[in-house]
Design an enzyme around this catalytic site. Structure first.
Site, PDB file in Angstrom:
ATOM      1  N   HIS A  57       0.850  -1.299  -0.047  1.00 35.42           N
ATOM      2  CA  HIS A  57      -0.028   0.191   0.084  1.00 35.42           C
ATOM      3  C   HIS A  57       0.887   1.416   0.026  1.00 35.42           C
ATOM      4  O   HIS A  57       2.304   1.139   0.169  1.00 35.42           O
ATOM      5  CB  HIS A  57      -0.963  -0.038   1.147  1.00 35.42           C
ATOM      6  CG  HIS A  57      -0.244   0.006   2.378  1.00 35.42           C
ATOM      7  ND1 HIS A  57      -0.166  -0.981   3.312  1.00 35.42           N
ATOM      8  CD2 HIS A  57       0.406   0.974   2.964  1.00 35.42           C
ATOM      9  CE1 HIS A  57       0.748  -0.747   4.323  1.00 35.42           C
ATOM     10  NE2 HIS A  57       1.016   0.683   4.516  1.00 35.42           N
TER      11      HIS A  57
HETATM   12  P1  TYD Z   1      -1.732  -2.638   7.635  1.00 37.39           P
HETATM   13  O1  TYD Z   1      -1.116  -1.273   7.762  1.00 37.39           O
HETATM   14  O2  TYD Z   1      -2.456  -2.834   6.083  1.00 37.39           O
HETATM   15  O3  TYD Z   1      -0.678  -3.695   7.707  1.00 37.39           O
HETATM   16  P2  TYD Z   1       0.660  -4.103   6.686  1.00 37.39           P
HETATM   17  O4  TYD Z   1       1.028  -3.037   6.012  1.00 37.39           O
HETATM   18  O5  TYD Z   1       1.788  -4.340   7.666  1.00 37.39           O
HETATM   19  O6  TYD Z   1       0.418  -5.442   6.076  1.00 37.39           O
HETATM   20  O7  TYD Z   1      -2.641  -3.046   8.742  1.00 37.39           O
HETATM   21  C1  TYD Z   1      -3.217  -4.333   8.820  1.00 37.39           C
HETATM   22  C2  TYD Z   1      -4.480  -4.088   9.621  1.00 37.39           C
HETATM   23  O8  TYD Z   1      -4.212  -3.635  11.062  1.00 37.39           O
HETATM   24  C3  TYD Z   1      -5.553  -3.255   8.709  1.00 37.39           C
HETATM   25  O9  TYD Z   1      -6.789  -3.936   9.195  1.00 37.39           O
HETATM   26  C4  TYD Z   1      -5.519  -1.966   9.643  1.00 37.39           C
HETATM   27  C5  TYD Z   1      -5.143  -2.436  11.057  1.00 37.39           C
HETATM   28  N1  TYD Z   1      -4.288  -1.447  11.796  1.00 37.39           N
HETATM   29  C6  TYD Z   1      -4.854  -0.589  12.810  1.00 37.39           C
HETATM   30  O10 TYD Z   1      -6.002  -0.712  13.128  1.00 37.39           O
HETATM   31  N2  TYD Z   1      -4.174   0.360  13.342  1.00 37.39           N
HETATM   32  C7  TYD Z   1      -2.857   0.453  12.895  1.00 37.39           C
HETATM   33  O11 TYD Z   1      -2.016   1.592  13.499  1.00 37.39           O
HETATM   34  C8  TYD Z   1      -2.065  -0.214  11.847  1.00 37.39           C
HETATM   35  C9  TYD Z   1      -0.810  -0.079  11.463  1.00 37.39           C
HETATM   36  C10 TYD Z   1      -2.933  -0.945  11.439  1.00 37.39           C
END
Ligand code: TYD
Length: 152
Positions: A57
């Site tokens: 992302h």
């Molecule tokens: P995401 O940032 O997409 O993870 P990565 O990039 O590491 O694969 O986050 C994964 C899930 O966690 C998503 O459903 C959102 C949630 N999340 C939160 O609720 N708060 C946060 O601060 C973060 C980083 C993620």
């Protein structure tokens, strides 16, 4: 602060302060000294199964400093024109990831901890999770400079 251009050349590894001690080292990250934003949120990835890929992302306004607090992993950065891969494998280096950069985190070693210091609280609306939407976002942005990290 002059707003920086949102490209991968402005995502760099910074060396953090390390206080050596035979009984164990300390690294310090302090607002106003080691990253060009104030830290509003800290999170960390751990227990990442071998072969997993994270990220996938971009953020519209979020600044992050990514640290391999333990173990190692590779961060693939992409500004829709150029790509680069940064390996993080020391807890006293941090990778600055500015807004408008697509990132993937791969090749986690066993026991790796990916520590992330972020400039904003969690906001799903700041994410771009679709790569073609990201390309459009970059293409359509008339101003390629990043948002102000201090929200002034
Ligand atoms: P995401 O940032 O997409 O993870 P990565 O990039 O590491 O694969 O986050 C994964 C899930 O966690 C998503 O459903 C959102 C949630 N999340 C939160 O609720 N708060 C946060 O601060 C973060 C980083 C993620």
């Amino acid at each position: 602060m002059n707003r920086i251009v949102s490209d991968i050349h402005n995502c760099n590894v910074v060396e953090l302060i390390k206080i050596h001690n035979p009984a164990g080292n300390i690294t310090i990250i302090q607002n106003g000294r080691h990253q060009p934003f104030n830290v509003k949120r800290v999170y960390y990835l751990y227990d990442v199964p071998g072969g997993s890929e994270r990220g996938g992302h971009a953020h519209k306004a979020l600044y992050q400093l990514i640290v391999a607090a333990s173990g190692s992993f590779d961060v693939i950065l992409d500004d829709a024109i150029n790509k680069k891969i940064i390996q993080l494998n020391r807890p006293y280096f941090g990778l600055l990831v500015i807004p408008g950069i697509w990132r993937e985190i791969v090749n986690f070693s066993s026991g790796a901890i990916c520590l992330v210091l972020a400039s904003q609280k969690y906001m799903e609306e700041d994410y771009i999770r679709d790569y073609s939407e990201f390309q459009k976002f970059k293409h359509d942005s008339s101003d390629s400079r990043c948002s102000d990290p201090f929200n002034r």
